[in-house]
Structure formats: structure tokens, C-alpha cells
Motif scaffolding. Structure first.
Motif, short mmCIF file in Angstrom:
data_model
loop_
_atom_site.label_atom_id
_atom_site.label_comp_id
_atom_site.label_asym_id
_atom_site.label_seq_id
_atom_site.Cartn_x
_atom_site.Cartn_y
_atom_site.Cartn_z
N SER A 73 0.82 -1.21 0.00
CA SER A 73 0.00 0.00 0.00
C SER A 73 0.85 1.26 0.00
CB SER A 73 -0.91 0.01 1.23
OG SER A 73 -0.15 0.06 2.43
N THR A 74 2.13 1.15 0.41
CA THR A 74 3.01 2.32 0.46
C THR A 74 3.78 2.51 -0.83
OG1 THR A 74 3.28 2.02 2.85
CG2 THR A 74 4.86 3.45 1.76
N ASN A 75 4.38 1.42 -1.35
CA ASN A 75 5.30 1.54 -2.49
C ASN A 75 4.81 0.82 -3.75
OD1 ASN A 75 7.23 3.02 -0.95
ND2 ASN A 75 7.85 1.10 0.03
N GLY A 76 3.57 0.36 -3.74
CA GLY A 76 3.04 -0.31 -4.92
C GLY A 76 3.10 -1.83 -4.80
N TRP A 77 2.20 -2.49 -5.52
CA TRP A 77 2.05 -3.94 -5.39
C TRP A 77 2.98 -4.66 -6.37
CZ3 TRP A 77 -0.28 -5.75 -1.27
CH2 TRP A 77 -1.16 -4.89 -0.60
N SER A 78 4.27 -4.61 -6.04
CA SER A 78 5.29 -5.30 -6.82
C SER A 78 5.37 -6.76 -6.37
CB SER A 78 6.64 -4.61 -6.65
OG SER A 78 7.04 -4.66 -5.29
N THR B 112 -5.14 1.99 8.24
CA THR B 112 -4.24 3.10 7.96
C THR B 112 -3.78 3.05 6.50
OG1 THR B 112 -3.45 2.99 10.24
CG2 THR B 112 -2.16 4.30 8.72
N SER B 113 -3.50 1.85 5.99
CA SER B 113 -3.11 1.72 4.59
C SER B 113 -4.22 2.19 3.66
CB SER B 113 -2.75 0.26 4.27
OG SER B 113 -1.63 -0.16 5.03
N ILE B 114 -5.44 1.81 3.96
CA ILE B 114 -6.59 2.25 3.16
C ILE B 114 -6.72 3.76 3.22
CG2 ILE B 114 -9.11 2.21 3.08
CD1 ILE B 114 -8.88 -0.74 4.10
N PHE B 115 -6.52 4.34 4.40
CA PHE B 115 -6.62 5.79 4.58
C PHE B 115 -5.60 6.51 3.70
CE2 PHE B 115 -5.23 9.66 6.79
CZ PHE B 115 -6.44 10.31 7.01
N PHE B 116 -4.35 6.06 3.74
CA PHE B 116 -3.30 6.74 2.96
C PHE B 116 -3.48 6.51 1.46
CE2 PHE B 116 -0.66 6.86 6.94
CZ PHE B 116 -0.54 8.24 6.97
N GLN B 117 -3.96 5.33 1.07
CA GLN B 117 -4.22 5.08 -0.35
C GLN B 117 -5.27 6.05 -0.88
OE1 GLN B 117 -1.95 3.22 -2.06
NE2 GLN B 117 -3.20 1.45 -2.58
N ALA B 118 -6.31 6.29 -0.09
CA ALA B 118 -7.39 7.17 -0.52
C ALA B 118 -7.04 8.64 -0.35
CB ALA B 118 -8.67 6.86 0.28
N ALA B 119 -5.97 8.94 0.40
CA ALA B 119 -5.63 10.34 0.70
C ALA B 119 -5.15 11.10 -0.53
CB ALA B 119 -4.54 10.39 1.78
N THR B 120 -4.84 10.39 -1.62
CA THR B 120 -4.45 11.09 -2.86
C THR B 120 -5.59 11.95 -3.40
OG1 THR B 120 -5.07 9.10 -4.11
CG2 THR B 120 -2.75 9.35 -3.51
#
Length: 476
Positions: free
Chosen positions: A235-240, A430-438
Motif C-alpha cells: 500500500s506504500t510503495n506499490g504492489w510489486s 491506515t493503509s486504506i486511509f493513505f491510499q485514498a488520501a491522494t
């Protein structure tokens, strides 16, 4: 007669003082755990700005502690049985104090996260010993009085942790910003070590026949690390490839852990419990509710600081209504509502959580980041009431169908589930929150609330499979 009775009276008074001193030590240990589990709710943004690390550090600060605590909690209890509760409590308190010092002086995110893991690990050695020592040393009447003090003390600690963090950071004591929230543990831990060395009864032999399932604990640890690392990294650096592979490893090791629980001679969770529909249903509900509730509280603190631009002190005070609601509902539940209503109280709690979250969602949807703290106050209090009813009732009712010889394993498993769920919830929400924060912090808060509402609603049908009543009530 006087000369004969005076020594007896003196001995009795000394024994009574020693018992209360032991209780004070156990309460200190539990309060340290609760405070350190909650302080980063408020402190995380400030720590991330000071050390760098960004979103990833914010996401790991809480889960790192809870992960280590949850994985090792049952093991800590077994080690106390094997090597003596006094010895393990001293090791746990000493290690927790040292880890707190490392956290307070950490110059970079990596060392701070490692220190948080160490805090949780040593806390898992420390916390189970207190109850075991009290059960052995206290009379039945004194034990009942002692348990009556745990609710208020731990409730105040859960309020005091975030509030203390907010005020300490805002005060910037000695120019140290957030560091005193961890460094204070050095003093408290030293006091605890001196008390423990002086007052705890010696039991250093322990029961060397007690078996600790190290393989099961290791498999569970790899499972949780794999899942959490993959979730946070992805969720922070992309789904590699790395986060996807990490999650796959977590799932694979969970299968191995489940197999171990079925085949081990002394598993962490008794197989008979896993066959108990009421208990497994309660574990599933608890996993969902504890994860959603902990994650929601964390993102609310982020929204107050990053979205509404509240200071750490303002954000901590803004969350006080939620915590007061949680404490009030917890006392009401333990005061007789659990015994009277059983699993119905879980349904009521979930419904109240849905109402509170829906209320906050409506406020944020209408006003965005212009919503005021006072406008949020009643809605947060409602969320606290619902969360408090659930947090107290689910573990109690879960034991309703457990046999007497399963009670210890069931209780330890539920405590671990609560910690692991908190780690998962903090990381996931928290990951969902930051993903949507864009798309803006108001949008991020709405998305997080919708996820919490969905998880809570999906938990409702499963409650019907839980035991009808708590253990103290006759089953119908």
C-alpha cells in the motif's frame, strides 16, 4: 494475651501491605502496556516528521508492538509456568525498560521499529505473570477486590496514554519533542524492577515439565510478519513482486500453523476449542471488531491532526469523548449487562458502532476538513460506547461454551487474537486511509469509515453463532 496477639497482628498487617504492593506492581505493568500500545495513536505524525520514514513509519509504529505482543503472549504465560513467574516478570520488566530507552533515543525509523518490537516481546513475557502471581498469592476475597481495580486503572491508562502523548509533545520538554513518551518508562520500569525484586515470592524452580510450543509460535510469527509487511509495503510503495510474495508466504505459513495446532502434543490452542462453534465464531467476530475498532481510532487521530490541523494536544483531547464512552460502556457491561444479555449485548454494541460511524461519515461528507472538533464530540462518544460494549462482551461471552479445562487456553488465545487483530487493523485501515488520501483527507476518512462500517455489518450475522450467555450463566 496482648503479648501473644500483637506479633500476629503485626505479621497480618505486613502480609496485607505486601499483597497490596504486589497488586500495585501488577497494575503498573499492565498500565505500562496499555499506555505504550496507545501513545503512538497521537505521536505517530510527529515522530514521522522528526525521523522521516513517512507513511511506512506511521503504519508500523502501532502494529510492530501489537504483533510481538500477540504472537508471544501465550508463550509468555507458558514460560512463566516453566521457569517461574517472578523470574519472567523481572526479565520482562527489565527488557521492556531497556527497549523503551532504545525507542526514546532512536535516531532513525528502523531502530525505533525494532525497539517497538522488543517492547511488545518483553511485554508479552511481563503481562501474563502478574495474574498468575496474584492467583497463587492472594486469598479469594482479596483477589476479587484486586480484579475490581483493574477496570478503572486500565481505563484511565487507555485515556491517559494518548492525552499524555499530546501534552508531552506540545510541551516539547527539554527540546525532546516526542521522546519523553518512551523515556518516562525508564523511571517507571526501574521502580517496577526494585519493587519486584523486593516483594515477589520466590518461585524460581517453576514447573520444568511445562511444554512451550516454539514451532507453533514461530509459524504464527512468520504468518503475521508476512501478512503485515506485504500489506504495508504494497500500500506504500506499490504492489510489486515483494509485497505479493510476502502475503503469499504469510498465507502459506498460516496453513502450516493450522496444521501444527491439529497435530502438536501441546498446541497453543487446544484442538477441542477450534471444534467449538461458539468459540470459533466469537474469535472471528473478535478478530473483525478489534481490527476495525483499533484501526478506526488510529485513522481518526491522523484525520484530526493532518486533516483538521489539530495540534497533538488538541487531537488527544478530541479523542477523549470516544475513550470516555468506551470506559463507561465497559463498566456498564461488566456491571451486569454481560451476564444479563449475553451475545445480545454484542449485537447492541455493533449497532451503536454503526450508528456512530454513520454519524461521523455524514459530518465529514457534509463539511469535509472544515468539520469542527465539537461537532464530532457526540458522534465519537457514541462510537466509544459501542466499541466498549463489544470489547468487553465478546471475550467474556466467547468462554460461554468452553469447558473448565479449556478456560486457560481459551482466555490466552482470545488475548492474543485481540493483540493480533489490533496490529492487523492498525495496518490495514491506515493503509486504506493513505491510499485514498491522494484524493484528499476528507475522502480518505470517508473511505476508511465505509470499510469499518462494512466489516462491522458483516460481523453481525456471525454473532448468532456465538454462545448465548457468559460462563457464569446457565446455558439454555
Amino acid at each position: 494475651m496482648t503479648t501473644l496477639t500483637e506479633p500476629v497482628a503485626v505479621t497480618t498487617r505486613r502480609s496485607s501491605r505486601r499483597m497490596w504492593a504486589i497488586l500495585g506492581l501488577v497494575l503498573l505493568a499492565d498500565a505500562l502496556d496499555v499506555v505504550d500500545a496507545t501513545v503512538t495513536n497521537i505521536a505517530a505524525p510527529t515522530i514521522a516528521r522528526d525521523l522521516g520514514g513517512g507513511e511506512s513509519l506511521i503504519k508500523w509504529l502501532g502494529p510492530a508492538y501489537m504483533l510481538a505482543m500477540g504472537v508471544l503472549l501465550v508463550v509468555g504465560g507458558r514460560l512463566g509456568d516453566k521457569f517461574g513467574q517472578r523470574r519472567l516478570l523481572l526479565i520482562g520488566m527489565g527488557g521492556f525498560t531497556l527497549a523503551s530507552a532504545v525507542a526514546g533515543f532512536s535516531p532513525d525509523p528502523a531502530l525505533l521499529i525494532a525497539a517497538r518490537v522488543a517492547q511488545g516481546a518483553f511485554g508479552a513475557l511481563l503481562i501474563p505473570q502478574g495474574m498468575a502471581i496474584m492467583t497463587k498469592a492472594f486469598s479469594r476475597d482479596l483477589l476479587a477486590k484486586a480484579f475490581g481495580l483493574f477496570g478503572p486503572v486500565l481505563g484511565l491508562s487507555s485515556v491517559g496514554g494518548p492525552v499524555l502523548a499530546g501534552f508531552v509533545i506540545s510541551a516539547d520538554l527539554f527540546g525532546l519533542s516526542w521522546r519523553p513518551i518512551f523515556l518516562a518508562n525508564i523511571i517507571l520500569g526501574a521502580v517496577g524492577l526494585v519493587m519486584a525484586a523486593k516483594i515477589l515470592p520466590r518461585d524460581d524452580d517453576g514447573d520444568r515439565s511445562a511444554v512451550v510450543d516454539g514451532w507453533g509460535s514461530g509459524l504464527l510469527a512468520v504468518t503475521m510478519i508476512g501478512l503485515l509487511y506485504g500489506l504495508i509495503e504494497g500500500s506504500t510503495n506499490g504492489w510489486s513482486v515483494v509485497p505479493v510474495a510476502s502475503i503469499a508466504v504469510g498465507v502459506l505459513f498460516f496453513g502450516a500453523f493450522a496444521y501444527r495446532q491439529r497435530t502438536a502434543t501441546h498446541p497453543l490452542i487446544k484442538p477441542s476449542l477450534l471444534k467449538n462453534r461458539g468459540f470459533t465464531s466469537a474469535m472471528l467476530v473478535g478478530l473483525a471488531v478489534f481490527a476495525a475498532g483499533t484501526g478506526l481510532i488510529f485513522v481518526l487521530s491522523l484525520f484530526l491532526q493532518e486533516g483538521l490541523h489539530a495540534s497533538p494536544r488538541g487531537a488527544s483531547l478530541g479523542l477523549v469523548p470516544l475513550t470516555l464512552g468506551l470506559i463507561a460502556a465497559g463498566f456498564a457491561a461488566m456491571g451486569g449487562l454481560v451476564a444479563k444479555l449475553g451475545r445480545t449485548l454484542v449485537v447492541i454494541g455493533l449497532a451503536v458502532v454503526l450508528a456512530g460511524c454513520g454519524w461521523v461519515l455524514a459530518l465529514v461528507a457534509h463539511s469535509g476538513t472544515n468539520v469542527g472538533l465539537w461537532a464530532l464530540t457526540p458522534a465519537l462518544f457514541v462510537i466509544g460506547i459501542g466499541t466498549g460494549l463489544c470489547f468487553v462482551t465478546i471475550p467474556t461471552v466467547a468462554l460461554g461454551d468452553a469447558k473448565p479445562d479449556e478456560a486457560g487456553s481459551a482466555s490466552g488465545s482470545l488475548s492474543s487474537i485481540q493483540q493480533l487483530a489490533a496490529a492487523i487493523g492498525s495496518a490495514a485501515v491506515t493503509s486504506i486511509f493513505f491510499q485514498a488520501a491522494t484524493s484528499g483527507l476528507a475522502h480518505a476518512m470517508q473511505v476508511a469509515l465505509v470499510v469499518v462500517l462494512a466489516v462491522t455489518a458483516l460481523s453481525l450475522p456471525v454473532v448468532a453463532l456465538m454462545p448465548r450467555k457468559a460462563p457464569s450463566e446457565p446455558q439454555q
